[in-house]
Design a protein around this motif. Structure first.
Motif, PDB file in Angstrom:
ATOM      1  N   VAL A   5       4.005   7.762   0.532  1.00  0.00           N
ATOM      2  CA  VAL A   5       5.104   7.248  -0.234  1.00  0.00           C
ATOM      3  C   VAL A   5       6.078   6.006   0.241  1.00  0.00           C
ATOM      4  O   VAL A   5       6.112   5.100  -0.412  1.00  0.00           O
ATOM      5  CB  VAL A   5       6.146   8.418  -0.736  1.00  0.00           C
ATOM      6  CG1 VAL A   5       7.197   7.806  -1.442  1.00  0.00           C
ATOM      7  CG2 VAL A   5       5.484   9.616  -1.651  1.00  0.00           C
ATOM      8  N   VAL A   8       3.630   3.060  -0.337  1.00  0.00           N
ATOM      9  CA  VAL A   8       3.616   2.666  -1.668  1.00  0.00           C
ATOM     10  C   VAL A   8       5.018   2.189  -2.088  1.00  0.00           C
ATOM     11  O   VAL A   8       4.886   0.843  -2.659  1.00  0.00           O
ATOM     12  CB  VAL A   8       3.323   3.740  -2.540  1.00  0.00           C
ATOM     13  CG1 VAL A   8       3.631   3.730  -4.279  1.00  0.00           C
ATOM     14  CG2 VAL A   8       1.936   4.447  -2.329  1.00  0.00           C
ATOM     15  N   ASN A  32       1.023  14.037 -14.028  1.00  0.00           N
ATOM     16  CA  ASN A  32       0.966  13.086 -13.011  1.00  0.00           C
ATOM     17  C   ASN A  32       1.782  13.682 -12.032  1.00  0.00           C
ATOM     18  O   ASN A  32       2.539  14.447 -12.429  1.00  0.00           O
ATOM     19  CB  ASN A  32       1.458  11.750 -13.475  1.00  0.00           C
ATOM     20  CG  ASN A  32       0.784  11.220 -14.664  1.00  0.00           C
ATOM     21  OD1 ASN A  32      -0.562  10.921 -14.415  1.00  0.00           O
ATOM     22  ND2 ASN A  32       1.240  10.573 -15.403  1.00  0.00           N
ATOM     23  N   SER A  34       4.922  13.595  -9.617  1.00  0.00           N
ATOM     24  CA  SER A  34       6.182  12.640  -9.891  1.00  0.00           C
ATOM     25  C   SER A  34       7.095  13.146  -8.930  1.00  0.00           C
ATOM     26  O   SER A  34       7.356  14.066  -8.487  1.00  0.00           O
ATOM     27  CB  SER A  34       6.675  13.287 -11.337  1.00  0.00           C
ATOM     28  OG  SER A  34       5.702  12.833 -12.536  1.00  0.00           O
ATOM     29  N   LEU A  46       9.033   7.980  -9.261  1.00  0.00           N
ATOM     30  CA  LEU A  46       7.643   7.552  -8.880  1.00  0.00           C
ATOM     31  C   LEU A  46       6.526   8.468  -9.276  1.00  0.00           C
ATOM     32  O   LEU A  46       6.877   9.449  -9.277  1.00  0.00           O
ATOM     33  CB  LEU A  46       7.766   7.539  -7.309  1.00  0.00           C
ATOM     34  CG  LEU A  46       6.478   6.862  -6.372  1.00  0.00           C
ATOM     35  CD1 LEU A  46       6.169   5.437  -6.719  1.00  0.00           C
ATOM     36  CD2 LEU A  46       6.481   7.291  -5.189  1.00  0.00           C
ATOM     37  N   GLN A  47       5.544   7.709  -9.724  1.00  0.00           N
ATOM     38  CA  GLN A  47       4.478   8.825 -10.221  1.00  0.00           C
ATOM     39  C   GLN A  47       3.062   8.208  -9.628  1.00  0.00           C
ATOM     40  O   GLN A  47       2.817   7.026  -9.537  1.00  0.00           O
ATOM     41  CB  GLN A  47       4.399   8.561 -11.769  1.00  0.00           C
ATOM     42  CG  GLN A  47       5.456   9.320 -12.501  1.00  0.00           C
ATOM     43  CD  GLN A  47       5.186   9.636 -13.839  1.00  0.00           C
ATOM     44  OE1 GLN A  47       5.243   8.370 -14.685  1.00  0.00           O
ATOM     45  NE2 GLN A  47       5.177  10.805 -14.582  1.00  0.00           N
ATOM     46  N   ARG A  48       2.157   9.137  -9.153  1.00  0.00           N
ATOM     47  CA  ARG A  48       0.873   8.961  -9.001  1.00  0.00           C
ATOM     48  C   ARG A  48       0.216   9.461 -10.148  1.00  0.00           C
ATOM     49  O   ARG A  48       0.122  10.663 -10.631  1.00  0.00           O
ATOM     50  CB  ARG A  48       0.497   9.876  -7.697  1.00  0.00           C
ATOM     51  CG  ARG A  48      -1.060   9.467  -7.217  1.00  0.00           C
ATOM     52  CD  ARG A  48      -1.307  10.388  -6.116  1.00  0.00           C
ATOM     53  NE  ARG A  48      -1.533  11.724  -6.477  1.00  0.00           N
ATOM     54  CZ  ARG A  48      -1.134  13.007  -6.109  1.00  0.00           C
ATOM     55  NH1 ARG A  48      -0.383  12.689  -4.820  1.00  0.00           N
ATOM     56  NH2 ARG A  48      -1.436  14.049  -6.397  1.00  0.00           N
ATOM     57  N   TYR A  86       1.620  -2.004 -11.169  1.00  0.00           N
ATOM     58  CA  TYR A  86       1.318  -0.629 -10.441  1.00  0.00           C
ATOM     59  C   TYR A  86       0.977  -1.116  -8.993  1.00  0.00           C
ATOM     60  O   TYR A  86       0.299  -2.131  -8.890  1.00  0.00           O
ATOM     61  CB  TYR A  86       0.233   0.386 -11.012  1.00  0.00           C
ATOM     62  CG  TYR A  86      -1.217  -0.367 -11.118  1.00  0.00           C
ATOM     63  CD1 TYR A  86      -1.975  -0.280 -10.257  1.00  0.00           C
ATOM     64  CD2 TYR A  86      -1.451  -0.978 -12.235  1.00  0.00           C
ATOM     65  CE1 TYR A  86      -3.427  -0.825 -10.315  1.00  0.00           C
ATOM     66  CE2 TYR A  86      -2.664  -1.769 -12.463  1.00  0.00           C
ATOM     67  CZ  TYR A  86      -3.732  -1.429 -11.697  1.00  0.00           C
ATOM     68  OH  TYR A  86      -4.866  -1.973 -11.872  1.00  0.00           O
ATOM     69  N   ASP A  89      -2.692   2.968  -3.138  1.00  0.00           N
ATOM     70  CA  ASP A  89      -2.524   3.530  -1.798  1.00  0.00           C
ATOM     71  C   ASP A  89      -3.988   3.156  -1.204  1.00  0.00           C
ATOM     72  O   ASP A  89      -4.868   2.634  -1.745  1.00  0.00           O
ATOM     73  CB  ASP A  89      -1.873   4.710  -1.697  1.00  0.00           C
ATOM     74  CG  ASP A  89      -2.693   5.786  -2.311  1.00  0.00           C
ATOM     75  OD1 ASP A  89      -4.026   5.483  -2.507  1.00  0.00           O
ATOM     76  OD2 ASP A  89      -2.392   7.025  -2.588  1.00  0.00           O
ATOM     77  N   GLU A  93      -5.513   5.648  -5.012  1.00  0.00           N
ATOM     78  CA  GLU A  93      -4.836   6.306  -5.798  1.00  0.00           C
ATOM     79  C   GLU A  93      -3.797   5.048  -6.643  1.00  0.00           C
ATOM     80  O   GLU A  93      -3.234   4.362  -5.889  1.00  0.00           O
ATOM     81  CB  GLU A  93      -3.874   7.385  -5.399  1.00  0.00           C
ATOM     82  CG  GLU A  93      -4.871   8.669  -4.841  1.00  0.00           C
ATOM     83  CD  GLU A  93      -5.387   9.330  -5.780  1.00  0.00           C
ATOM     84  OE1 GLU A  93      -5.201   9.040  -7.052  1.00  0.00           O
ATOM     85  OE2 GLU A  93      -6.402  10.115  -5.770  1.00  0.00           O
ATOM     86  N   TRP A  95      -0.137   4.036  -8.488  1.00  0.00           N
ATOM     87  CA  TRP A  95       1.216   4.613  -8.457  1.00  0.00           C
ATOM     88  C   TRP A  95       2.137   3.776  -9.256  1.00  0.00           C
ATOM     89  O   TRP A  95       1.723   2.382  -9.279  1.00  0.00           O
ATOM     90  CB  TRP A  95       1.911   4.402  -7.049  1.00  0.00           C
ATOM     91  CG  TRP A  95       1.171   5.301  -6.063  1.00  0.00           C
ATOM     92  CD1 TRP A  95       0.039   5.527  -5.318  1.00  0.00           C
ATOM     93  CD2 TRP A  95       1.683   6.704  -5.759  1.00  0.00           C
ATOM     94  NE1 TRP A  95      -0.144   6.565  -4.663  1.00  0.00           N
ATOM     95  CE2 TRP A  95       0.650   7.404  -4.701  1.00  0.00           C
ATOM     96  CE3 TRP A  95       2.982   7.325  -5.728  1.00  0.00           C
ATOM     97  CZ2 TRP A  95       0.811   8.537  -4.005  1.00  0.00           C
ATOM     98  CZ3 TRP A  95       3.134   8.645  -5.374  1.00  0.00           C
ATOM     99  CH2 TRP A  95       2.273   9.195  -4.228  1.00  0.00           C
ATOM    100  N   ARG A  96       3.045   3.974 -10.032  1.00  0.00           N
ATOM    101  CA  ARG A  96       3.924   3.153 -10.567  1.00  0.00           C
ATOM    102  C   ARG A  96       5.628   3.739 -10.186  1.00  0.00           C
ATOM    103  O   ARG A  96       5.611   4.876 -10.088  1.00  0.00           O
ATOM    104  CB  ARG A  96       3.704   3.424 -12.094  1.00  0.00           C
ATOM    105  CG  ARG A  96       3.885   4.602 -12.770  1.00  0.00           C
ATOM    106  CD  ARG A  96       3.720   4.728 -14.336  1.00  0.00           C
ATOM    107  NE  ARG A  96       3.799   5.971 -15.023  1.00  0.00           N
ATOM    108  CZ  ARG A  96       2.843   6.069 -15.931  1.00  0.00           C
ATOM    109  NH1 ARG A  96       2.241   5.521 -16.585  1.00  0.00           N
ATOM    110  NH2 ARG A  96       3.277   7.697 -16.282  1.00  0.00           N
TER     111      ARG A  96
END
Length: 349
Positions: A5, A8, A32, A34, A46-48, A86, A89, A93, A95-96
């Motif tokens: 994280v 990211v 997702n 979160s 933050l979301q993957r 976005y 990583d 993956e 992330w946004r």
């Protein structure tokens, strides 16, 4: 996880340095992964993204970026340092990062007031996106509301009977077959040109509206991953399916599955106020049938998953998806039994 994280978050255009990381377990966290991220600059969401549910995350994020930019509302994507919507990583993956809406709260209980606010929010959402410049948005989940295709998949699931559940669901299989004519109502109207294609949410429900904690007013529509081209009626049907009854989606006591006319009227009033003059006459005339179609479609989807061994929807007990299917079929019976009253409500609001 904290190391990933940190890496990211450092890609986004905010101060580096993670202060805290908290998993988010609300509705937005079902698909997702979160998190609420606190940095020296403040809090962010933050979301993957789930690449198993969405086949093309780049296309999805292009949709989300275009929609949020066009709406210009409180929900805003935080771009990466190089201006992208976005980050990725080391494992690829996606992330946004969103700004965190401090004064926003969800509503979990469908009251008439919340139903009207939610209906208005989704109606206004459709109206605001009616002039979204081209090109056409991507289909993030192809054939999502293709009800005839869902019905074909249902018949295949019955024939395969992969989990040996068909015998125990014989009554529900028969009920779905008896209502099979509903599957073509919307797609045929769209095919003959009666219904225009619009930009729609495709997952319209109370959990996907955030409300102002102080005033109780709807702030914005969220969970935009399924925003794509479709029919306005999909969203109205989903609103009715999820909010016009106070029964839980997996209610076992089917006598409690009642269509609440007060909730339906509030939803219809809010939605039609929100859409303003957007809808055509044909769209208005098909609002009630659309609710029947979407409830039917969801019953089909739950039963398919039960027959295939519960591979898609998360379950908490054996037969959970069968219970969900039964609840939808009970609601569909209610919708059909009071169809004339519902049409009068739509005409009057």
């Amino acid at each position: 996880m904290e190391r990933v994280v940190n890496e990211v978050v450092g890609q986004f255009g905010i101060d580096e340095g993670l202060v805290s990381l908290e998993p988010f377990s609300g509705p937005a966290g079902h698909i997702n992964a979160s998190y609420v991220v606190t940095t020296r600059r403040g809090r962010f969401f933050l979301q993957r993204l789930n690449r198993h549910v969405f086949p093309d995350l780049g296309a999805l994020m292009e949709n989300v970026a275009r929609v949020t930019r066009h709406l210009g509302g409180p929900l805003r994507l935080v771009p990466t340092r190089d201006g992208q919507a976005y980050a990725q990583d080391g494992d690829g993956e996606v992330w946004r990062l969103y700004n965190f809406l401090e004064r926003a709260v969800p509503q979990t209980v469908p009251t008439a007031g919340a139903a009207e606010q939610a209906g208005r929010a989704f109606g206004a959402f459709q109206r605001a996106l009616a002039d979204l410049p081209g090109p056409r948005l991507h289909d993030t989940i192809p054939h999502f509301h293709d009800t005839p295709r869902r019905l074909e998949a249902f018949e295949c699931a019955v024939q395969r009977d992969a989990a040996a559940h068909a015998a125990g669901a014989a009554a529900e299989i028969a009920q779905i077959r008896a209502r099979a004519d509903l599957a073509t109502v919307l797609v045929q109207a769209a095919a003959n040109g009666s219904l225009p294609e619009r930009v729609v949410h495709n997952d319209a429900k109370l959990a996907n509206v955030l409300f102002d904690a102080a005033s109780g007013a709807a702030l914005c529509v969220v969970d935009l991953d399924t925003v794509m081209p479709g029919l306005s009626l999909y969203d109205f049907g989903d609103l009715v399916r999820s909010m016009a009854t106070r029964a839980a989606e997996d209610e076992r006591d089917l006598s409690r599955v009642r269509l609440e006319l007060e909730l339906f009227e509030a939803l219809a009033r809010g939605y039609l106020q929100g859409t303003g003059d957007l809808l055509t006459r044909a769209e208005r005339e098909l609002l009630v049938p659309a609710a029947q179609v979407i409830v039917f479609e969801q019953a089909v989807r739950f039963l398919i998953d039960h027959l295939e061994g519960d591979r898609y929807y998360r379950i908490e007990r054996p037969g959970h998806n069968l219970d969900r299917c039964r609840t939808q079929l009970a609601l569909l019976t209610e919708l059909c039994s009071v169809e004339r009253a519902l049409q009068h409500i739509v005409a009057a609001v």
